[in-house]
Scaffold this motif. Structure first.
Motif, PDB file in Angstrom:
ATOM      1  N   ALA A  70       0.834  -1.194   0.000  1.00  0.00           N
ATOM      2  CA  ALA A  70       0.000   0.000   0.000  1.00  0.00           C
ATOM      3  C   ALA A  70       0.872   1.248   0.000  1.00  0.00           C
ATOM      4  N   ILE A  71       0.382   2.268  -0.676  1.00  0.00           N
ATOM      5  CA  ILE A  71       1.031   3.580  -0.677  1.00  0.00           C
ATOM      6  C   ILE A  71       0.034   4.546  -0.052  1.00  0.00           C
ATOM      7  N   ALA A  72       0.396   5.090   1.093  1.00  0.00           N
ATOM      8  CA  ALA A  72      -0.527   5.905   1.875  1.00  0.00           C
ATOM      9  C   ALA A  72      -0.216   7.396   1.785  1.00  0.00           C
ATOM     10  N   GLU A  73      -1.168   8.173   2.265  1.00  0.00           N
ATOM     11  CA  GLU A  73      -1.025   9.629   2.375  1.00  0.00           C
ATOM     12  C   GLU A  73      -0.569  10.281   1.074  1.00  0.00           C
ATOM     13  N   LEU A  74      -1.215   9.884  -0.016  1.00  0.00           N
ATOM     14  CA  LEU A  74      -0.985  10.483  -1.335  1.00  0.00           C
ATOM     15  C   LEU A  74       0.465  10.327  -1.815  1.00  0.00           C
ATOM     16  N   SER A 194       4.339  12.483  -4.307  1.00  0.00           N
ATOM     17  CA  SER A 194       3.165  12.249  -5.147  1.00  0.00           C
ATOM     18  C   SER A 194       2.954  10.750  -5.277  1.00  0.00           C
ATOM     19  N   LYS A 195       1.790  10.374  -5.726  1.00  0.00           N
ATOM     20  CA  LYS A 195       1.527   8.963  -5.974  1.00  0.00           C
ATOM     21  C   LYS A 195       2.498   8.423  -7.023  1.00  0.00           C
ATOM     22  N   SER A 221      -5.025  14.255  -8.555  1.00  0.00           N
ATOM     23  CA  SER A 221      -3.790  13.718  -7.973  1.00  0.00           C
ATOM     24  C   SER A 221      -3.428  12.370  -8.574  1.00  0.00           C
ATOM     25  N   ASP A 222      -4.420  11.626  -9.084  1.00  0.00           N
ATOM     26  CA  ASP A 222      -4.144  10.333  -9.700  1.00  0.00           C
ATOM     27  C   ASP A 222      -3.463  10.470 -11.052  1.00  0.00           C
ATOM     28  N   LEU A 223      -3.620  11.616 -11.702  1.00  0.00           N
ATOM     29  CA  LEU A 223      -2.957  11.831 -12.989  1.00  0.00           C
ATOM     30  C   LEU A 223      -1.441  11.820 -12.843  1.00  0.00           C
TER      31      LEU A 223
END
Length: 273
Positions: A70-74, A194-195, A221-223
């Motif tokens: 998992a990748i948390a906090e953006l 960033s993600k 933010s997903d971009l």
């Protein structure tokens, strides 16, 4: 491309209204996302959750979905091995604060309090979910993120940025004025986090490349994940947000699903296998 790993956002992407994996965007029961998840696991493709939620919040969710990490906090915290191992990514946090969690630095400097004072009625803590964050200040309301970034730079905090993580429903506990609606979730955090950057770090750790990876999301933010993977899918609900069409058109490896939320997520997964 032969997909070996799928990085996915949760809210508004993999899960639908009220965080349900079993509900369509219209509120009807569905097994479509679950069927696609089973196909993903049977194909031996790794699943990693990528969210603005904290690592603690993601840990149990990752177990339920049999995610490989998992990748948390953006993008601030990368976790794996069932949450037993993690890496805090602090981006452009100044060297003088090295070794400290960014959220404690923000508190010491009074950044959030001053930002709220500069935007009365337009911002508040995204309570209660903000309380356990380590790398970012999680807020909600309605502001111009570019204007906030300019405000930060004018006060010597140009190493910080405000990220928009998408719109959320209005709830009775919100105290925002009319100008603060419709509410969006924001993450005030150091630049360079960033993600996408977190995905790059995780792929390197795994010995994989962007060509091995697919991502699915629904927000601005997903971009940021697009540059880190071979293909990014944006669910139909995310693509319908004002301004998203222009942003998507500027990227050459982004596709939009026909269906929204979980059903769109299932379409993205099946297109990747």
């Amino acid at each position: 491309m032969a997909t070996r790993i799928v990085y996915t956002d949760l809210d508004g992407t993999m899960v639908g209204p009220h965080g349900s994996f079993w509900t369509t965007a219209g509120g009807e029961p569905t097994s479509v996302p679950a069927d696609a998840l089973l196909e993903l696991h049977r194909a031996g493709v790794a699943l990693v959750l990528v969210s603005g939620r904290t690592a603690t919040q993601l840990m149990e969710t990752a177990r339920v979905f049999a995610a490989d990490g998992a990748i948390a906090e953006l993008g601030s915290l990368v976790t794996w091995d069932g949450g037993l191992q993690d890496e805090l990514l602090t981006g452009a946090l100044p060297e003088r604060y090295a070794g400290r969690e960014p959220v404690h630095v923000l508190d010491e400097l009074g950044v959030v309090e001053q930002l709220m004072a500069a935007n009365p009625g337009r911002l508040e803590w995204h309570a209660p979910w903000h309380a356990t964050h380590s790398a970012d200040a999680m807020l909600r309301g309605n502001v111009d993120t570019a204007a906030v970034d300019a405000w930060l730079a004018g006060r010597g905090w140009d190493w910080l940025t405000m990220n928009d993580n998408g719109e959320v429903p209005v709830t009775p506990d919100m105290t925002l004025d009319a100008e603060g609606l419709p509410p969006h979730v924001y993450h005030l955090m150091p630049r360079g986090i960033s993600k996408g950057e977190a995905i790059r770090w995780d792929l390197t750790r795994r010995g994989l490349t962007a060509a091995d990876a697919v991502a699915v999301g629904d927000s601005v933010s997903d971009l940021e994940m697009a540059a880190a993977v071979g293909r990014l899918f944006i669910t139909a609900n995310g693509a319908a947000v004002p301004g998203m069409a222009e942003r998507i058109a500027a990227l050459d490896n982004v596709s939009v699903t026909e269906a929204p939320m979980g059903e769109g997520w299932a379409q993205a997964v099946r297109a990747s296998l």
